[in-house]
Enzyme design. Sequence first.
Site, PDB file in Angstrom:
ATOM      1  N   LYS A 185      10.173  12.677 -11.372  1.00  0.00           N
ATOM      2  CA  LYS A 185       9.311  12.556 -12.547  1.00  0.00           C
ATOM      3  C   LYS A 185       7.969  12.054 -12.042  1.00  0.00           C
ATOM      4  O   LYS A 185       7.790  10.864 -11.772  1.00  0.00           O
ATOM      5  CB  LYS A 185       9.916  11.568 -13.542  1.00  0.00           C
ATOM      6  CG  LYS A 185       9.540  11.807 -14.996  1.00  0.00           C
ATOM      7  CD  LYS A 185       8.074  11.647 -15.317  1.00  0.00           C
ATOM      8  CE  LYS A 185       7.646  10.213 -15.391  1.00  0.00           C
ATOM      9  NZ  LYS A 185       6.192  10.046 -15.565  1.00  0.00           N
ATOM     10  N   GLU A 261       8.652   0.082  -4.886  1.00  0.00           N
ATOM     11  CA  GLU A 261       7.378  -0.125  -4.194  1.00  0.00           C
ATOM     12  C   GLU A 261       6.346  -0.371  -5.275  1.00  0.00           C
ATOM     13  O   GLU A 261       5.968   0.553  -6.005  1.00  0.00           O
ATOM     14  CB  GLU A 261       7.048   1.097  -3.342  1.00  0.00           C
ATOM     15  CG  GLU A 261       8.098   1.311  -2.257  1.00  0.00           C
ATOM     16  CD  GLU A 261       7.817   2.494  -1.352  1.00  0.00           C
ATOM     17  OE1 GLU A 261       6.987   3.340  -1.697  1.00  0.00           O
ATOM     18  OE2 GLU A 261       8.460   2.557  -0.285  1.00  0.00           O
ATOM     19  N   CYS A 295      -2.415   1.179  -3.162  1.00  0.00           N
ATOM     20  CA  CYS A 295      -1.647  -0.054  -3.327  1.00  0.00           C
ATOM     21  C   CYS A 295      -1.984  -1.059  -2.231  1.00  0.00           C
ATOM     22  O   CYS A 295      -1.859  -2.260  -2.426  1.00  0.00           O
ATOM     23  CB  CYS A 295      -0.160   0.245  -3.347  1.00  0.00           C
ATOM     24  SG  CYS A 295       0.374   1.231  -1.948  1.00  0.00           S
ATOM     25  N   GLU A 396      -3.968  -7.568 -10.353  1.00  0.00           N
ATOM     26  CA  GLU A 396      -4.298  -6.304  -9.695  1.00  0.00           C
ATOM     27  C   GLU A 396      -5.204  -5.477 -10.614  1.00  0.00           C
ATOM     28  O   GLU A 396      -4.870  -5.216 -11.767  1.00  0.00           O
ATOM     29  CB  GLU A 396      -3.007  -5.518  -9.409  1.00  0.00           C
ATOM     30  CG  GLU A 396      -3.272  -4.235  -8.645  1.00  0.00           C
ATOM     31  CD  GLU A 396      -2.011  -3.372  -8.496  1.00  0.00           C
ATOM     32  OE1 GLU A 396      -1.283  -3.189  -9.487  1.00  0.00           O
ATOM     33  OE2 GLU A 396      -1.776  -2.874  -7.382  1.00  0.00           O
TER      34      GLU A 396
HETATM   35  P1  NDP Z   1       3.035   3.033 -13.394  1.00  0.00           P
HETATM   36  O1  NDP Z   1       4.026   1.954 -13.175  1.00  0.00           O
HETATM   37  O2  NDP Z   1       2.256   3.031 -14.652  1.00  0.00           O
HETATM   38  O3  NDP Z   1       3.753   4.454 -13.347  1.00  0.00           O
HETATM   39  C1  NDP Z   1       4.519   4.865 -12.246  1.00  0.00           C
HETATM   40  C2  NDP Z   1       5.512   5.912 -12.705  1.00  0.00           C
HETATM   41  O4  NDP Z   1       6.482   5.315 -13.573  1.00  0.00           O
HETATM   42  C3  NDP Z   1       4.872   7.036 -13.509  1.00  0.00           C
HETATM   43  O5  NDP Z   1       5.519   8.249 -13.198  1.00  0.00           O
HETATM   44  C4  NDP Z   1       5.169   6.601 -14.933  1.00  0.00           C
HETATM   45  O6  NDP Z   1       5.131   7.653 -15.842  1.00  0.00           O
HETATM   46  C5  NDP Z   1       6.564   6.058 -14.767  1.00  0.00           C
HETATM   47  N1  NDP Z   1       7.010   5.175 -15.837  1.00  0.00           N
HETATM   48  C6  NDP Z   1       6.276   4.365 -16.629  1.00  0.00           C
HETATM   49  N2  NDP Z   1       7.093   3.675 -17.486  1.00  0.00           N
HETATM   50  C7  NDP Z   1       8.364   4.070 -17.220  1.00  0.00           C
HETATM   51  C8  NDP Z   1       9.641   3.740 -17.761  1.00  0.00           C
HETATM   52  N3  NDP Z   1       9.787   2.857 -18.750  1.00  0.00           N
HETATM   53  N4  NDP Z   1      10.736   4.341 -17.250  1.00  0.00           N
HETATM   54  C9  NDP Z   1      10.623   5.235 -16.242  1.00  0.00           C
HETATM   55  N5  NDP Z   1       9.434   5.607 -15.708  1.00  0.00           N
HETATM   56  C10 NDP Z   1       8.315   5.028 -16.171  1.00  0.00           C
HETATM   57  O7  NDP Z   1       2.108   3.043 -12.106  1.00  0.00           O
HETATM   58  P2  NDP Z   1       0.787   3.896 -11.882  1.00  0.00           P
HETATM   59  O8  NDP Z   1       1.134   5.340 -11.947  1.00  0.00           O
HETATM   60  O9  NDP Z   1      -0.249   3.336 -12.792  1.00  0.00           O
HETATM   61  O10 NDP Z   1       0.429   3.577 -10.360  1.00  0.00           O
HETATM   62  C11 NDP Z   1      -0.360   2.492  -9.980  1.00  0.00           C
HETATM   63  C12 NDP Z   1       0.505   1.325  -9.548  1.00  0.00           C
HETATM   64  O11 NDP Z   1       1.328   1.734  -8.483  1.00  0.00           O
HETATM   65  C13 NDP Z   1      -0.279   0.144  -9.028  1.00  0.00           C
HETATM   66  O12 NDP Z   1       0.279  -1.042  -9.516  1.00  0.00           O
HETATM   67  C14 NDP Z   1      -0.068   0.204  -7.520  1.00  0.00           C
HETATM   68  O13 NDP Z   1      -0.194  -1.018  -6.875  1.00  0.00           O
HETATM   69  C15 NDP Z   1       1.312   0.748  -7.456  1.00  0.00           C
HETATM   70  N6  NDP Z   1       1.548   1.378  -6.165  1.00  0.00           N
HETATM   71  C16 NDP Z   1       2.383   0.766  -5.270  1.00  0.00           C
HETATM   72  C17 NDP Z   1       2.584   1.325  -4.016  1.00  0.00           C
HETATM   73  C18 NDP Z   1       3.496   0.696  -3.046  1.00  0.00           C
HETATM   74  O14 NDP Z   1       3.875   1.365  -2.105  1.00  0.00           O
HETATM   75  N7  NDP Z   1       3.890  -0.553  -3.178  1.00  0.00           N
HETATM   76  C19 NDP Z   1       1.896   2.554  -3.615  1.00  0.00           C
HETATM   77  C20 NDP Z   1       1.051   3.106  -4.638  1.00  0.00           C
HETATM   78  C21 NDP Z   1       0.896   2.533  -5.873  1.00  0.00           C
HETATM   79  P3  NDP Z   1       3.763   8.036 -16.617  1.00  0.00           P
HETATM   80  O15 NDP Z   1       2.651   7.865 -15.662  1.00  0.00           O
HETATM   81  O16 NDP Z   1       3.978   9.415 -16.973  1.00  0.00           O
HETATM   82  O17 NDP Z   1       3.694   7.074 -17.759  1.00  0.00           O
END
Ligand code: NDP
Length: 492
Positions: A185, A261, A295, A396
Amino acid sequence: MPDTLNTLREACHFINGVYTVGTSGRTFDDISPVTGRKIGIVHEALKPEVDAAVAAARAALHGPWGKMTQAERSDMLHAVADEINRRFDDFLEAECLDTGKPRSLASHIDIPRGAANFKVFADLVKNVPTESFMLDTPDGTGALNYGVRKPKGVIAVISPWNLPLLLMTWKVGPALASGNTVVVKPSEETPLTTTLLGEVMNAVGVPKGVYNVVHGFGPDSAGAYLTEHPGVDAITFTGETQTGEVITRAAAKGLRQVSMECGGKNAGIVFADCDIDKAVEGTMRSAFANCGQVCFGTERVYVERPIFEEFVARMKAGAEGLKLGAPEAADTTMGPLISNGHKEKVLSYYKLAEEEGATIVTGGGSPDMGELNGGAWVQPTIWTGLTDDARVIREEIFGPCCHIAPFDSEDEVIARANDTKYGLVTAIWTEDLSRAHRVARQIDVGIVWVNSWFLRDLRTAFGGAKASGIGREGGVHGLEFYSELSNVCVKL
Ligand code: NDP
């Protein structure tokens, strides 16, 4: 099957080797962050589509994929990587359409790493030994113990929008190399490269149902339905810490394993004995690459007082030298944020920084981009003067910004760097190697870079401490998560 262009303009689910619009009848718009205009539509998956994808993934475990030898699967994943490289320009176009990132960046990082993630794990899986022990038994015959790795089953992959192909394949590569099947997803903001990968899977003959994609949102949509689905055996997630908490709760039902992550509020530590050219260059990248949406990004920079003024001045010049523009412009060095929604969030922190008393060294608002003003543009921004309890220092932001603060001693900077709920990465800049080792061991993070940033060896452990994640992926650590280790004990 739709051709590439149709796939790009109308992102369908990819279930059991076939593109499908599903039955939900719901779509949402794919918006260009460069212009703010619609570039396509995306079909939203609800329960029936998720059920179908999970069922296809389950069935594929028992089909030709499950019967392949490890070597055959590895060869197939090499073919996937080769096909991504053959269609490099299609992936590049799709990634830049969705994210607005400069082509120069995506062509050096996102797409090559997308292919490499398949090759590295395809090779690694063939060369990782399992443990074996000979047990003495009272009758003197002994027993041989040895470990066997088996696929975990159906893996749900939930991926973010900042490095869409790279971070998705970072999970799909080792998951498939270990013999699992996946349902992905992707973020609703970036559906295109994940969709396109379905064409690659079909082109090289990956059996149907091994790689599935469902589009949609998180809550009450594809993300939640997938992570709550009892047919999913493990969940691997990259995204915000809060979302990680929600998914971990969903995974608790049925005790499914998770790999998380999550977010960070990473420190850069610049000692006065550093090579300042390299430190400025690396810190510039760590603050502004991918419009600060990495990230690993460094939003807190601590600089030893003797070089503080010079460092700030050089960072200011660097930030003001960035060229904001569309992905295809050859001189673009910074693109927009991912969406106007995220722009509002980042700008709210720009405002908050002022309210908290920051000195704005440069930036602090949105630039005039002329005909691109509908896009998600913000200025690269540097602040000084905040105290460590400011929200801008603690939360963040995930934008092109950093706060630079002076420090006076090694102990002080270690304590300040660790004073955060997060623990993802730190970059240390010093020419004193003893100091580098000493400090690196005392920072509570998953990865420390010394005199570098975002220098990745995919064989090494990757993941965050504290609220930045659970578990490690990368190298054998990824294979451990994606496989079930059974011990066989043979009485001799
Ligand atoms: P989000 O947590 O908003 O979304 C990540 C994914 O989770 C998306 O596909 C989102 O769907 C999905 N999602 C959201 N809510 C749910 C739920 N309740 N159940 C299942 N899936 C869900 O993160 P972002 O996309 O905004 O990415 C940025 C974040 O990612 C930052 O905090 C960054 O630090 C972190 N990050 C961490 C990394 C690491 O390796 N530690 C690497 C890169 C980023 P949808 O977008 O469709 O709502």
